[in-house]
Write a protein that holds these residues in place. Structure first.
Motif, PDB file in Angstrom:
ATOM      1  N   ASP A  98      -4.180  -4.766  -7.484  1.00  0.00           N
ATOM      2  CA  ASP A  98      -4.927  -5.329  -6.353  1.00  0.00           C
ATOM      3  C   ASP A  98      -4.248  -6.447  -5.743  1.00  0.00           C
ATOM      4  O   ASP A  98      -4.799  -6.800  -4.561  1.00  0.00           O
ATOM      5  N   ILE A 107      -2.320  -8.105  -3.361  1.00  0.00           N
ATOM      6  CA  ILE A 107      -1.479  -7.404  -2.025  1.00  0.00           C
ATOM      7  C   ILE A 107      -0.355  -8.548  -1.662  1.00  0.00           C
ATOM      8  O   ILE A 107      -0.589  -9.816  -1.699  1.00  0.00           O
ATOM      9  N   VAL A 147      -8.483  -4.795   0.628  1.00  0.00           N
ATOM     10  CA  VAL A 147      -7.146  -3.898  -0.080  1.00  0.00           C
ATOM     11  C   VAL A 147      -6.135  -4.205   0.849  1.00  0.00           C
ATOM     12  O   VAL A 147      -6.229  -4.696   1.879  1.00  0.00           O
ATOM     13  N   ARG A 150      -3.137  -2.308   2.942  1.00  0.00           N
ATOM     14  CA  ARG A 150      -2.491  -1.250   3.456  1.00  0.00           C
ATOM     15  C   ARG A 150      -1.104  -1.218   3.840  1.00  0.00           C
ATOM     16  O   ARG A 150      -0.305  -2.151   4.221  1.00  0.00           O
ATOM     17  N   GLU A 154       2.934  -4.852   3.259  1.00  0.00           N
ATOM     18  CA  GLU A 154       1.391  -4.458   3.100  1.00  0.00           C
ATOM     19  C   GLU A 154       0.836  -5.342   4.092  1.00  0.00           C
ATOM     20  O   GLU A 154       1.307  -6.430   4.631  1.00  0.00           O
ATOM     21  N   LYS A 161     -11.094   0.579  -5.692  1.00  0.00           N
ATOM     22  CA  LYS A 161     -10.242   0.342  -4.763  1.00  0.00           C
ATOM     23  C   LYS A 161      -9.055   1.423  -4.510  1.00  0.00           C
ATOM     24  O   LYS A 161      -8.703   1.244  -3.423  1.00  0.00           O
ATOM     25  N   HIS A 162      -8.706   2.175  -5.500  1.00  0.00           N
ATOM     26  CA  HIS A 162      -7.910   3.155  -5.250  1.00  0.00           C
ATOM     27  C   HIS A 162      -8.320   3.956  -4.344  1.00  0.00           C
ATOM     28  O   HIS A 162      -7.470   4.784  -3.515  1.00  0.00           O
ATOM     29  N   ARG A 164      -7.792   2.543  -0.977  1.00  0.00           N
ATOM     30  CA  ARG A 164      -6.369   2.351  -0.671  1.00  0.00           C
ATOM     31  C   ARG A 164      -5.999   3.803   0.172  1.00  0.00           C
ATOM     32  O   ARG A 164      -4.905   3.780   0.706  1.00  0.00           O
TER      33      ARG A 164
END
Length: 506
Positions: free
Chosen positions: A406, A408, A436, A438, A445, A497-498, A501
């Protein structure tokens, strides 16, 4: 110790004491032990052989515990199944574990039996009249059966296959022995500590690792009383605590926060019997802890940290540390557990540094079911690699910074999503939040805040960024904002969180 032998020992020492409560029904240890032996007969007559897997998909009802101990006495393995799963998900799990026999609550039976596998289903009717359970129901079969005369097996036998929460993808099956689960219950009881007169409310799903192995098993190990709440609901939790004079409660943070927020006459309930308010699956900040202590009129809050792969065991934060060390999981491992924070170069992290949390205990799983590669990746020698990043403070307390997956990375900078979430929770218009990453073609990200607003409308992105400006480094401030009615969570309360995402604008 084999779990059946553990129960036999407690039945001998506490036979007349109340073991189990479900709504208006009560079982002494003697009655519970007899029901378990009759259940073992039912399961064997239904075709369950030693070494087979019994899948159980129920709410928090007596049938779950009868089936669990009955399966163990019959030499079989328990496979708890999430009662919220759909038919395709149930099918995957049953095929993966190879369950020959399964038990399901009548209310959710169609979702379960719709799974296209060759598994035989027994059906429980937990709320039918005791005197006249439906013909052919699990309860009717138990009532009519003779007591199984078999003896417990070896403590090295496989007791459970626990499927992980699936926060990073499809769940994996953690294989545990009787010895590992018995030690999990023992270490938990010693850490809290639990007492022989405990009246523990199990209101989180009992098929999940912690309610089952830490709290139900830990309470039964001592000869305490397990009180089952069929399914979590804030007001029912308060009513049950008051009626049954509950001494300990466990839940995700939201399970303790929700009654304060959602029950208008919260203060009218008598909760004075509770010695331990226990939470896990995530930390709470100091302000939230203070508010809960004031609302519950108690400072006896405990945080626990662990994962299914370890039983679950891990670390704990005691009542006296809740405010001063808020957000921490504790200093070192709980009773029976070694804990290390390992940096990228393989050394133990010193104060102020971050590394991966490694755990070592005799409670650890044998491995992931039929997944040798994942098992090898999870362990270094006897140490389990948790996948959680922890930071050590000057007093040795560990704070979970983030999941490794997780973290970033934006413009070469590392952003801990839990840190950003912790700050965002202080915003007056935010009820819940997940952060999260992207994918971004320039920055690698970009940081995305997925927010559940407190009222009808949440803050705009510009308003949120302005509010965060004095509180976070600029590279940590979200560049995108998504408003949602709720966050996707596992039954233990962890945000998936997947899922966010894969489609955070959904």
């Amino acid at each position: 110790m084999h779990l059946s032998a553990m129960l036999d020992s407690v039945v001998r020492s506490a036979g007349r004491k109340e073991a189990l409560v479900y709504r208006d029904r009560r079982w002494s240890y003697g009655e519970f032990g007899a029901a378990v032996r009759r259940t073992a007969t039912v399961l064997r007559e239904a075709g369950l052989e030693p070494g087979d897997r019994l899948a159980v998909m129920t709410y928090n009802t007596p049938a779950f515990l009868f089936a669990a101990f009955g399966a163990w006495l019959a030499g079989a393995t328990l496979v708890p199944v999430n009662h919220k799963l759909r038919a395709a998900e149930v099918e995957h799990q049953l095929r993966h574990c190879g369950a020959r026999l399964a038990l399901v609550d009548q209310e959710i039976g169609e979702r379960a039996t719709g799974a296209a596998v060759g598994t035989r289903w027994l059906v429980s009717h937990p709320d039918a009249a005791v005197s006249e359970p439906p013909a052919g129901s699990f309860e009717a079969l138990i009532a009519a059966a003779a007591e199984w005369e078999g003896e417990p097996g070896a403590d090295s036998d496989i007791a459970q296959i626990l499927y992980t929460s699936g926060t990073s993808g499809r769940p994996k099956g953690c294989v545990h022995t009787h010895r590992g689960i018995a030690l999990t219950a023992t270490y938990t009881a010693a850490t809290l500590p639990l007492r022989r007169d405990e009246r523990f409310l199990v209101c989180m799903p009992i098929w999940h690792a912690s309610p089952l192995n830490n709290w139900a098993m830990g309470t039964l190990l001592l000869g305490g009383t397990v009180v089952l709440q069929r399914e979590y609901e804030p007001r029912v939790m308060l009513e049950t605590v008051q009626r049954e004079r509950i001494t300990a409660v466990f839940g995700a943070p939201i399970a303790l926060i929700a009654p304060v927020q959602a029950v208008p006459d919260f203060e009218a309930y008598d909760l004075s019997s509770v010695r331990s308010w226990i939470y896990g699956a995530g930390p709470m900040d100091a302000d939230t802890v203070r508010r809960l202590m004031k609302a519950y009129r108690s400072e006896n809050f405990h945080q626990v940290y662990g994962m299914s792969e370890m039983g679950p065991v891990g670390a704990s934060l005691s009542p006296g540390e809740q405010v001063e060390k808020a957000g921490s999981i504790g200093r070192g491992g709980m009773v029976g557990v070694d804990l290390r924070i390992v940096t990228q170069d393989g050394t133990d992290a010193t104060a102020g540094r971050t590394g991966e949390i490694w755990l070592r205990s005799d409670t650890r799983m044998v491995g992931y079911l039929d997944d040798e590669k994942a098992t090898e990746e999870a362990f270094v020698g006897g140490w389990y690699r948790s996948g959680d990043l922890g930071r050590v403070d000057e007093d040795g307390f560990v704070t979970v910074v983030d999941r490794l997956k997780d973290m970033i990375i934006t413009g070469g900078e590392n952003v801990a999503s839990l840190e950003v979430e912790g700050v965002l929770r202080g915003h007056p218009d935010i009820l819940d939040v997940a952060v999260v990453g992207r994918p971004h073609d320039q920055w690698g990200e970009t940081v995305v805040a997925v927010v559940v607003p407190r009222g009808d409308a949440g803050p705009s992105l510009d308003e949120l960024r302005e509010w965060l400006e004095p509180r976070l480094a600029r590279y940590k401030i979200p560049r995108e904002l998504v408003l949602r009615a709720e966050l996707p969570r596992t039954p233990s309360g962890k945000v998936t969180k997947h899922v966010l995402r894969s489609g955070p604008t959904g």
